[in-house]
Design a protein around this motif. Structure first.
Motif, short mmCIF file in Angstrom:
data_model
loop_
_atom_site.label_atom_id
_atom_site.label_comp_id
_atom_site.label_asym_id
_atom_site.label_seq_id
_atom_site.Cartn_x
_atom_site.Cartn_y
_atom_site.Cartn_z
N THR A 59 0.83 -1.21 0.00
CA THR A 59 0.00 0.00 0.00
C THR A 59 0.87 1.26 0.00
OG1 THR A 59 -0.11 -0.11 2.41
CG2 THR A 59 -1.91 -1.12 1.18
N MET A 60 0.37 2.28 -0.66
CA MET A 60 1.11 3.53 -0.78
C MET A 60 0.60 4.54 0.24
SD MET A 60 3.63 4.82 -2.50
CE MET A 60 3.70 3.62 -3.84
N SER A 61 1.52 5.17 0.95
CA SER A 61 1.19 6.22 1.91
C SER A 61 1.84 7.52 1.46
CB SER A 61 1.68 5.85 3.31
OG SER A 61 1.05 4.68 3.78
N CYS A 62 1.08 8.59 1.52
CA CYS A 62 1.59 9.89 1.08
C CYS A 62 1.43 10.92 2.18
CB CYS A 62 0.85 10.37 -0.17
SG CYS A 62 1.09 9.33 -1.64
N ALA A 63 2.30 11.89 2.19
CA ALA A 63 2.15 13.06 3.05
C ALA A 63 1.06 13.96 2.46
CB ALA A 63 3.48 13.79 3.17
N GLU A 64 1.01 15.23 2.87
CA GLU A 64 -0.01 16.16 2.38
C GLU A 64 0.59 17.05 1.29
OE1 GLU A 64 -3.32 18.91 4.52
OE2 GLU A 64 -1.25 19.44 4.97
N ASN A 65 -0.19 17.25 0.23
CA ASN A 65 0.25 18.16 -0.83
C ASN A 65 0.45 19.57 -0.28
OD1 ASN A 65 0.16 16.16 -2.80
ND2 ASN A 65 -1.94 16.64 -3.39
N GLY A 66 1.29 20.34 -0.94
CA GLY A 66 1.51 21.72 -0.57
C GLY A 66 0.48 22.64 -1.21
N THR A 67 0.81 23.91 -1.35
CA THR A 67 -0.14 24.89 -1.89
C THR A 67 0.37 25.44 -3.22
OG1 THR A 67 0.94 26.70 -0.63
CG2 THR A 67 -0.92 25.57 0.41
N VAL A 68 -0.56 25.56 -4.17
CA VAL A 68 -0.26 26.11 -5.49
C VAL A 68 -1.36 27.09 -5.86
CG1 VAL A 68 0.08 25.63 -7.94
CG2 VAL A 68 0.92 24.01 -6.23
N GLY A 69 -1.01 28.34 -6.12
CA GLY A 69 -1.99 29.36 -6.48
C GLY A 69 -1.58 30.12 -7.72
N PHE A 70 -2.57 30.38 -8.60
CA PHE A 70 -2.36 31.15 -9.81
C PHE A 70 -3.10 32.48 -9.65
CE2 PHE A 70 -2.15 26.70 -10.83
CZ PHE A 70 -1.13 26.58 -11.75
N PHE A 71 -2.36 33.58 -9.65
CA PHE A 71 -2.92 34.89 -9.36
C PHE A 71 -2.90 35.77 -10.61
CE2 PHE A 71 -1.32 33.06 -5.50
CZ PHE A 71 -2.20 33.43 -4.50
N ASP A 72 -4.07 35.97 -11.19
CA ASP A 72 -4.23 36.85 -12.35
C ASP A 72 -4.36 38.28 -11.84
OD1 ASP A 72 -5.19 38.39 -14.45
OD2 ASP A 72 -6.53 36.85 -15.22
N THR A 73 -3.26 39.04 -11.94
CA THR A 73 -3.27 40.38 -11.37
C THR A 73 -4.01 41.38 -12.24
OG1 THR A 73 -1.11 40.85 -12.38
CG2 THR A 73 -1.11 39.97 -10.14
N THR A 74 -4.25 41.03 -13.51
CA THR A 74 -5.02 41.91 -14.39
C THR A 74 -6.49 41.95 -13.97
OG1 THR A 74 -3.55 41.46 -16.26
CG2 THR A 74 -5.74 42.34 -16.77
N ASN A 75 -7.05 40.78 -13.67
CA ASN A 75 -8.47 40.67 -13.33
C ASN A 75 -8.73 40.42 -11.85
OD1 ASN A 75 -9.53 40.75 -16.14
ND2 ASN A 75 -8.31 38.87 -16.34
N ASN A 76 -7.65 40.33 -11.06
CA ASN A 76 -7.75 40.01 -9.64
C ASN A 76 -8.49 38.69 -9.41
OD1 ASN A 76 -7.34 40.39 -6.86
ND2 ASN A 76 -9.32 41.42 -6.61
#
Length: 372
Positions: free
Chosen positions: A260-277
């Motif tokens: 069985t496979m055990s994984c930790a927790e994913n991190g954070t990924v954010g895409f910020f469109d500063t033109t349209n907020n």
């Protein structure tokens, strides 16, 4: 530079039309050296270490199969940085790789990397050697409160896990006033049992077919088990975006029993469109109280993304769309003020029952659901 050369402070400041570092030349430099040139070329098999406190004023930096090693404490003033033919830009351990360059071009074989350049212990180091390092995500066997740092403007390095020689991913900060063309790899991965590091980009345009990666290391199995590392943090701020490659801060995984496979927790990924907020989330994200209050035009959570809202977080937006199997877990007494909230495509929102909601129009479609 020939077979060997040293840029000595007492010989400077240096001013040349072209500087060629080639044919495996051994080049070093004193601290606080000033170098000015129209072009710096570092070719295959050659490494150029930059020194603390130095100033490089170069119109074009071309790394053609060579390597530049940042001290993390020099100043670079350049118009273009170009990497080709397996070129590498990296940094010494436990320093941030920072580049303020209007235009960066990375071909498919080249990398900007701070992988395994982070902490040998760190804030997210586990309480026992059986745990993995945390940063954006919780390391395997680590504590629930072991994550740290900002998700919107991440600048921290990752932490080691309990495995021997575990080292977290480092930190990369890119400020690109024109175009970041990434056809290669920009990475801050952790090694075995360690958490990924951070990538924080501010650019006018991000494009290419390359990869941004801040992944945690796998399960440590050297004589004893050490949990896999949590994912790091990536925040891309841009005016226009057309990158077709992956952007990930994945958790490390491994098997304790061979099955069985055990994984930790994913991190954070954010895409910020500063033109349209606008904020786009496609993998994993945490609305942290310390990053708030949040105020966006549109928040889109999609493609199976997993999102949590911390207790006390305040979110204001004109529209929120949760679709394509995404999930949102809202904790404690957080607050959402959203005129239009749409849930579609088999997505779920789980509420605490103690949050404050101000929603004008709520649409639940496509076998989606809200639970408490």
């Amino acid at each position: 530079a020939g077979s060997s050369w040293r840029f000595q402070k007492n010989d400077g400041p240096f001013n040349f039309k072209h500087i060629f570092v080639s044919n495996g030349a051994l080049v070093t430099m004193d601290e606080e050296v000033s170098i000015t040139s129209d072009e710096l070329i570092v070719d295959k098999g050659t490494s150029l270490p930059l020194s603390k406190g130095s100033l490089f004023t170069v119109n074009r930096i071309t790394i053609d199969g060579g390597t530049i090693i940042s001290s993390g404490e020099e100043s670079i003033v350049a118009d273009i940085l170009s990497l080709s033919n397996s070129a590498v830009v990296t940094v010494i351990p436990q320093q941030t790789l920072t580049l303020f360059v209007p235009r960066i071009i990375i071909d498919s074989s080249s990398t900007i990397s701070a992988s395994e350049k982070g902490n040998s212990v760190g804030i997210g180091f586990p309480p026992t050697y059986s745990g993995g390092g945390s940063y954006g995500g919780i390391g395997g066997g680590n504590t629930a409160t072991s994550t740290y740092g900002s998700a919107t403007k991440p600048v921290d390095s990752g932490s080691a896990g309990g495995a021997p020689h575990s080292i977290g991913g480092g930190a990369i900060r890119l400020v690109v006033s024109d175009s970041l063309i990434n056809d290669g790899v920009i990475s801050t991965d952790g090694n075995v049992s360690a958490s990924g590091g951070s990538i924080y980009v501010t650019a006018k345009e991000i494009k290419g077919a390359g990869v941004f990666r801040a992944n945690g290391g796998g399960l440590g199995v050297g004589g004893y088990f050490s949990g896999p590392g949590g994912g790091g943090r990536i925040a891309l701020h841009y005016q226009t975006y057309s990158l077709s490659g992956k952007v990930e801060a994945l958790a490390g995984c491994g098997s304790y029993d061979g099955w069985t496979m055990s994984c930790a927790e994913n991190g954070t990924v954010g895409f910020f469109d500063t033109t349209n907020n606008d904020l786009l989330i496609t993998t994993s994200w945490r609305f942290q109280k310390s990053d708030g209050p949040f105020n966006f035009n549109t928040i889109t959570i999609t493609d199976g993304a997993g999102v949590s809202v911390e207790d006390g977080a305040i979110i204001t937006a004109n529209n929120i769309l949760v679709d394509k199997g995404a999930s949102v877990v809202i904790s404690g007494s957080s607050s959402l003020s959203v005129p239009s909230f749409t849930l579609d495509g088999g997505s779920t929102v789980t509420m605490s029952g103690n949050e404050t909601l101000s929603i004008t129009t709520l649409a639940i479609k496509g076998n989606s659901k809200i639970t408490v």
